[in-house]
Write a protein that holds these residues in place. Structure first.
Motif, short mmCIF file in Angstrom:
data_model
loop_
_atom_site.label_atom_id
_atom_site.label_comp_id
_atom_site.label_asym_id
_atom_site.label_seq_id
_atom_site.Cartn_x
_atom_site.Cartn_y
_atom_site.Cartn_z
N LEU A 1 -6.28 6.79 -4.86
CA LEU A 1 -6.47 7.15 -6.25
C LEU A 1 -5.90 6.06 -7.17
O LEU A 1 -4.92 5.39 -6.82
CB LEU A 1 -5.78 8.47 -6.57
N ASP A 2 -6.53 5.91 -8.33
CA ASP A 2 -6.04 4.96 -9.32
C ASP A 2 -4.79 5.51 -9.99
O ASP A 2 -4.55 6.73 -10.02
CB ASP A 2 -7.11 4.68 -10.38
N ALA B 1 -5.76 -0.02 -9.35
CA ALA B 1 -6.82 0.59 -8.55
C ALA B 1 -6.31 0.96 -7.15
O ALA B 1 -5.67 0.15 -6.48
CB ALA B 1 -8.01 -0.36 -8.43
N GLY B 2 -6.60 2.21 -6.73
CA GLY B 2 -6.23 2.67 -5.40
C GLY B 2 -4.75 2.54 -5.09
O GLY B 2 -4.36 2.30 -3.95
N ALA C 1 0.88 -1.18 0.00
CA ALA C 1 0.00 0.00 0.00
C ALA C 1 0.91 1.22 0.00
O ALA C 1 1.55 1.53 1.00
CB ALA C 1 -0.91 0.01 1.22
N MET C 2 0.98 1.88 -1.14
CA MET C 2 1.91 3.00 -1.27
C MET C 2 1.67 4.05 -0.20
O MET C 2 0.53 4.34 0.15
CB MET C 2 1.76 3.62 -2.67
N ASP D 1 -13.09 3.60 -10.21
CA ASP D 1 -13.58 2.24 -10.03
C ASP D 1 -12.59 1.21 -10.58
O ASP D 1 -12.97 0.09 -10.92
CB ASP D 1 -14.93 2.07 -10.72
N GLY D 2 -11.32 1.61 -10.66
CA GLY D 2 -10.32 0.70 -11.19
C GLY D 2 -10.36 0.56 -12.70
O GLY D 2 -9.74 -0.37 -13.25
N MET D 3 -11.04 1.48 -13.37
CA MET D 3 -11.14 1.44 -14.83
C MET D 3 -10.64 2.77 -15.40
O MET D 3 -10.78 3.82 -14.77
CB MET D 3 -12.59 1.22 -15.27
N ALA D 4 -10.07 2.70 -16.59
CA ALA D 4 -9.69 3.91 -17.31
C ALA D 4 -10.74 4.23 -18.36
O ALA D 4 -11.30 3.32 -18.99
CB ALA D 4 -8.33 3.72 -17.99
#
Length: 284
Positions: A131-132, A272-273, A89-90, A222-225
């Protein structure tokens, strides 16, 4: 008058990295931010002279939460360095934006307060927003948006070997294409190039269909581009995907504020995240 009290035991432990460009651009804002942070935390202040010292300072942060004082380039550099550490987890990151307005557009779009005092208080008392991140196959990162425009007169089929002047000319041409509005009533047809665009393995555009530009945005949350293809004479095509591959004749692209390329193929994948940014606590 009593002396100022040191931060309490519950104050956060911060690593404050002050980008050298910020120190040259607006020393007063840097001083104000440093004073606010030092008053409200156990802050270790680092003054790197260049990218290598910047990287070493972040790598040695230990348990301290990093705070960067600088512009969009400093923010991108910090996120890229933290990403390459491959932490599960960055680390959450805070930014105090200091620089010219044009160099802070990314920070503004992400919701970072623009004033030194407000941004410093957010670094102390804000909330982490996950953030993604768009990551390409060369480990480059995109925090917000990626654009691949067609460039009139740019050396699109061969790598540029004409020296520094030609590189800067190409960069200026790319920035003009990305930032300035198109002129009204153009004299000729719009610039196009031929690109194959695949989204999660599905071909959205093949080489036989010219396009004016391709845009990827990681802000769906939502983990999508979001993928948008602009073709001449038609409505834009938009979809969402986790992985996007673009290939064709050599092309350049703008990742947030950084011009890259030329490349013949590149794949971007959404993480994602993948990173955390300190932002103001939402009211209510």
């Amino acid at each position: 008058m009593s002396a100022a009290q040191p931060p309490g035991n519950g104050a956060p432990h911060l690593l404050v990295v002050i980008d050298p460009v910020a120190r040259r651009t607006d020393g007063e804002s840097v001083r104000i931010a440093k004073d606010v942070l030092s008053a409200g935390s156990h802050a270790k202040i680092c003054l790197p002279d260049g990218p290598e010292e910047f990287a070493r300072a972040l790598a040695r942060r230990g348990a301290r939460r990093p705070v960067v004082i600088g512009d969009d380039r400093a923010l991108r550099r910090a996120v890229a360095l933290l990403h390459r550490e491959r932490e599960p987890a960055m680390s959450a990151l805070a930014l105090i934006p200091v620089g010219a307005a044009a160099a802070l557009e990314l920070a503004h779009s992400l919701g970072v307060p623009m004033g030194a005092v407000a941004a410093a208080r957010t670094a102390l008392d804000g909330a982490v927003r996950r953030l993604d991140l768009l990551v390409d196959d060369s480990d480059g990162v995109v925090l917000d948006a990626l654009r691949i425009p067609a460039l009139t007169g740019a050396p699109g089929t061969q790598p540029d070997r004409t020296g520094v002047t030609a590189v800067w000319d190409t960069c200026r041409s790319l920035v003009r294409t990305l930032v300035r509005p198109a002129p009204s009533a153009p004299a000729g047809p719009p610039a196009t190039h031929r690109l194959r665009v695949e989204a999660d393995g599905i071909v959205l555009n093949d080489l036989g269909r010219p396009v004016e530009s391709v845009t990827l945005t990681s802000g769906c949350g939502d983990g999508m581009a979001e993928v948008t293809i602009h073709a001449p004479g038609g409505d834009p095509m938009t979809t969402e995907a986790k992985a996007v591959t673009v290939s064709g004749a050599d092309f350049r692209y703008r990742a947030d504020i950084q011009v890259a390329g030329p490349v013949r193929t590149r794949t971007w994948t959404v993480r994602a995240g993948a990173w955390g940014l300190m932002l103001p606590v939402a009211e209510g």
